[in-house]
Write a protein that holds these residues in place. Structure first.
Motif, short mmCIF file in Angstrom:
data_model
loop_
_atom_site.label_atom_id
_atom_site.label_comp_id
_atom_site.label_asym_id
_atom_site.label_seq_id
_atom_site.Cartn_x
_atom_site.Cartn_y
_atom_site.Cartn_z
N LEU A 40 0.48 -1.21 -0.77
CA LEU A 40 -0.07 0.08 0.11
C LEU A 40 0.88 1.57 0.28
CD1 LEU A 40 -3.14 1.18 0.13
CD2 LEU A 40 -2.42 1.05 2.69
N GLN A 98 2.48 1.66 -3.83
CA GLN A 98 1.61 2.05 -4.36
C GLN A 98 1.43 3.75 -4.52
OE1 GLN A 98 -2.83 1.20 -4.91
NE2 GLN A 98 -2.36 0.47 -6.45
N LYS A 99 0.51 3.79 -3.10
CA LYS A 99 0.43 5.33 -2.93
C LYS A 99 1.28 6.54 -3.11
CE LYS A 99 -4.00 4.21 -2.55
NZ LYS A 99 -4.30 3.59 -3.64
N LEU A 128 3.60 15.19 11.90
CA LEU A 128 3.02 15.51 10.45
C LEU A 128 1.11 15.88 10.62
CD1 LEU A 128 4.04 12.06 8.92
CD2 LEU A 128 4.87 14.80 8.41
N GLY A 129 1.03 17.07 12.05
CA GLY A 129 -0.17 17.59 12.32
C GLY A 129 -0.44 17.13 13.78
N ARG A 160 -3.19 14.47 14.23
CA ARG A 160 -2.91 13.90 14.71
C ARG A 160 -2.12 12.14 14.86
NH1 ARG A 160 -5.97 16.84 12.94
NH2 ARG A 160 -5.09 16.73 10.80
N ILE A 161 -2.51 10.92 15.45
CA ILE A 161 -0.86 10.10 15.46
C ILE A 161 -2.10 8.77 14.00
CG2 ILE A 161 -0.88 7.90 17.04
CD1 ILE A 161 0.01 10.84 17.94
N LEU A 162 -0.87 9.14 13.64
CA LEU A 162 -1.41 8.16 12.11
C LEU A 162 -0.49 7.14 11.52
CD1 LEU A 162 -0.27 11.34 9.56
CD2 LEU A 162 -2.77 10.81 10.26
N ARG A 163 -1.10 5.93 11.45
CA ARG A 163 -0.62 4.80 11.63
C ARG A 163 0.14 4.90 10.36
NH1 ARG A 163 -5.44 0.55 11.79
NH2 ARG A 163 -7.33 2.21 12.55
N GLU A 177 1.37 3.26 7.94
CA GLU A 177 1.12 2.79 6.71
C GLU A 177 0.68 4.73 6.18
OE1 GLU A 177 -0.50 1.46 8.41
OE2 GLU A 177 -2.64 1.47 7.85
N THR A 178 0.09 5.44 6.91
CA THR A 178 -0.60 6.34 6.77
C THR A 178 0.46 7.86 6.65
OG1 THR A 178 -2.61 5.55 8.27
CG2 THR A 178 -2.90 7.76 7.05
N PHE A 204 2.06 9.26 3.23
CA PHE A 204 1.22 10.29 2.27
C PHE A 204 0.88 11.50 2.66
CE2 PHE A 204 -2.18 5.80 3.08
CZ PHE A 204 -1.05 5.04 1.58
N TYR A 205 0.21 11.90 4.08
CA TYR A 205 0.76 12.66 4.65
C TYR A 205 2.26 14.24 4.45
CZ TYR A 205 -0.03 17.11 7.95
OH TYR A 205 -0.30 18.34 8.51
N SER A 210 2.30 14.17 0.15
CA SER A 210 0.96 15.98 -0.12
C SER A 210 1.59 16.87 0.73
CB SER A 210 -0.32 15.51 0.81
OG SER A 210 -0.53 14.11 0.12
N GLU A 270 -8.40 9.06 10.46
CA GLU A 270 -6.68 9.58 10.39
C GLU A 270 -6.77 10.84 10.56
OE1 GLU A 270 -3.74 6.69 10.02
OE2 GLU A 270 -5.08 5.31 9.36
N GLN A 272 -8.16 5.34 17.34
CA GLN A 272 -6.01 5.34 17.61
C GLN A 272 -5.76 6.22 17.31
OE1 GLN A 272 -5.00 5.20 14.12
NE2 GLN A 272 -2.97 4.64 14.94
N SER A 273 -6.36 7.44 16.02
CA SER A 273 -5.60 8.59 15.95
C SER A 273 -5.38 9.83 17.08
CB SER A 273 -5.80 8.90 14.18
OG SER A 273 -7.14 9.45 14.39
N TYR A 327 -4.22 13.13 -0.24
CA TYR A 327 -3.97 14.76 -0.69
C TYR A 327 -4.93 15.96 -0.05
CZ TYR A 327 -1.46 17.95 -3.56
OH TYR A 327 -0.85 19.12 -4.44
N SER A 387 -3.89 16.31 3.91
CA SER A 387 -2.96 16.64 4.23
C SER A 387 -2.82 17.71 3.86
CB SER A 387 -2.44 15.46 3.60
OG SER A 387 -2.43 14.27 4.16
N SER A 444 -4.84 19.80 6.31
CA SER A 444 -3.71 19.95 7.79
C SER A 444 -2.84 20.91 7.59
CB SER A 444 -3.57 18.71 8.31
OG SER A 444 -2.31 18.30 8.81
N MET A 488 -0.59 23.54 9.99
CA MET A 488 1.09 23.55 10.61
C MET A 488 0.78 24.85 9.67
SD MET A 488 2.11 20.16 11.03
CE MET A 488 3.35 20.26 10.82
#
Lengths: 252, 252
Positions: A94, A97-98, A226-227, A229-232, A234-235, A238-239, A242, B101, B141-142, B239, B242, B245, B250
């Motif tokens: 994932l 790809q992303k 990265l902001g 919030r707590i990102l997983r 794999e997320t 993306f942040y 972007s 998230e 979670q986030s 995108y 993000s 945010s 930021m």
């Protein structure tokens, strides 16, 4: 329109008759069943892109003529590499790809202290091959003119060797988000110059350990959030990508 | 630390003895096997957050005492809703999880002209329920203090009814990226004020049709690109969120 990476240099003398064979021929004519008169994008040696029309189809090769050049720049102005602590399951698929769609130049996996994945050499290389295929397909689909390479590192030593080649290293660290850090990402993105190399380092599910963060800081890494919030795991990429695009392709 | 949404108002008189029962009790004590002395986050009525410590465990309920309030703001300063043309497979699951998230307030699916998915009422409602569960888990979670709601709309009429309540509507359109549009997203993000509602509309795999884009523009939508690369239907929301945010949490 379908997009093919041609692994040769663009030669303007061949504009009227560009030959494709092998895998590309197979995909174009056998899989996609394209006919004379249909058009595709051809991307030469990861740079020059043209729209070309099929003029002749033979048994083992096809010929196309160039219709027009494509000027549209789809590569980020800086070269961004991601270093991901091996995550669980198929998350690297994932991420690959992303991140390719979002403009990454390279994706690395590395064994982080909290990574639970263990691969033997054979499995690692198979995985690497599969990820490179995913990257190439995603690059074609997202109209990129270069495709990222994916490497799965065996040791943390290799991680630090790779990092030594970068102009900027950002370390995404959950604790930074919790402590309210909000300025490092912007600061770096405002400093970075066209053509420079920027690395992002991400922990696996369990996060980077404080030891690892200390070593990364010694190697020139700067901790960022990265902001809020707590990102997983794999997320987070993306942040990051972007934000790079937004700051360097949209705001600039 | 585990985070639970408590569906009641925060009452400062209960600080020393907060009761949890039902599903939350079950998860905390039976699933997570937490013991007296362990701490969790409790989020009351989608706002007030405290750290609390388990003091008593009974057969059907547990009691916790508040340790401290949590001030940390994890909600975006604007309320962002996503409207996604029904994509294929389980992409709505991925969109829901990642968008939560990344701070979304609402996620809507709608039947776009090029959507191939068809659900009957029962399947649609089951799907909706499952997506709401994913959103809630991802919110916990986030570390969010609110969880997004997910709705799968039956008709485009409902889409336009929903959109009429928004202050800003951005329509992510592939053709805009191809034509080099790069300013609308920034322009809107620089205009939007705290507390306003911002909608993003995304097409499914086949993209929005020119008719749909025309109708969305009539409804006040502004066409924008999300960078120069062509993003898949499930990547575009990452995108967009993000960028929101980055610009509002930021840069500001």
């Amino acid at each position: 329109m379908q997009r093919y990476f041609i692994p040769t240099n663009y030669d303007e003398h061949d504009r009227a008759s560009i030959e494709v064979a092998g895998e590309i021929f197979h995909h174009m004519i056998r899989v996609m069943r394209m006919k004379i008169g249909e058009q595709v994008y051809l991307v030469f040696n990861q740079k020059h892109t043209v729209v070309a029309e099929i003029t002749t189809v033979a048994e083992e090769q096809a010929f196309l003529k160039e219709v027009r050049e494509v000027a549209w720049e789809t590569e980020l102005p800086v070269r961004v590499s991601l270093f991901c602590g091996f995550p669980k399951g198929d998350k690297l698929e994932l991420i690959t790809q992303k991140s390719t769609e979002l403009g990454a130049s390279q994706v690395f996996g590395f064994p982080s202290k909290t990574s639970v994945v263990k691969w033997n050499e054979k499995k690692r290389l198979n995985r690497e091959q599969r990820l490179n295929k995913i990257a190439k397909e995603a690059a074609e689909q997202s109209h990129r003119t270069a495709f990222p390479t994916v490497r799965l590192l065996e040791t943390q030593k290799e991680l630090f060797e790779e990092l030594s080649a970068f102009d900027h290293i950002l370390v995404a660290y959950e604790e930074a988000a919790k402590k309210g850090e909000r300025s490092q990402l912007i600061q770096t993105l405002q400093q970075v110059r066209k053509g420079e190399r920027l690395a992002f380092v991400f922990g696996p599910e369990g996060g980077l350990s404080p030891d690892e963060v200390a070593l990364l800081e010694e190697a020139g890494g700067k901790v960022c959030s990265l902001g809020p919030r707590i990102l997983r795991t794999e997320t987070a990429p993306f942040y990051a990508l972007s934000a790079v695009s937004f700051q360097l392709e949209m705001l600039n």
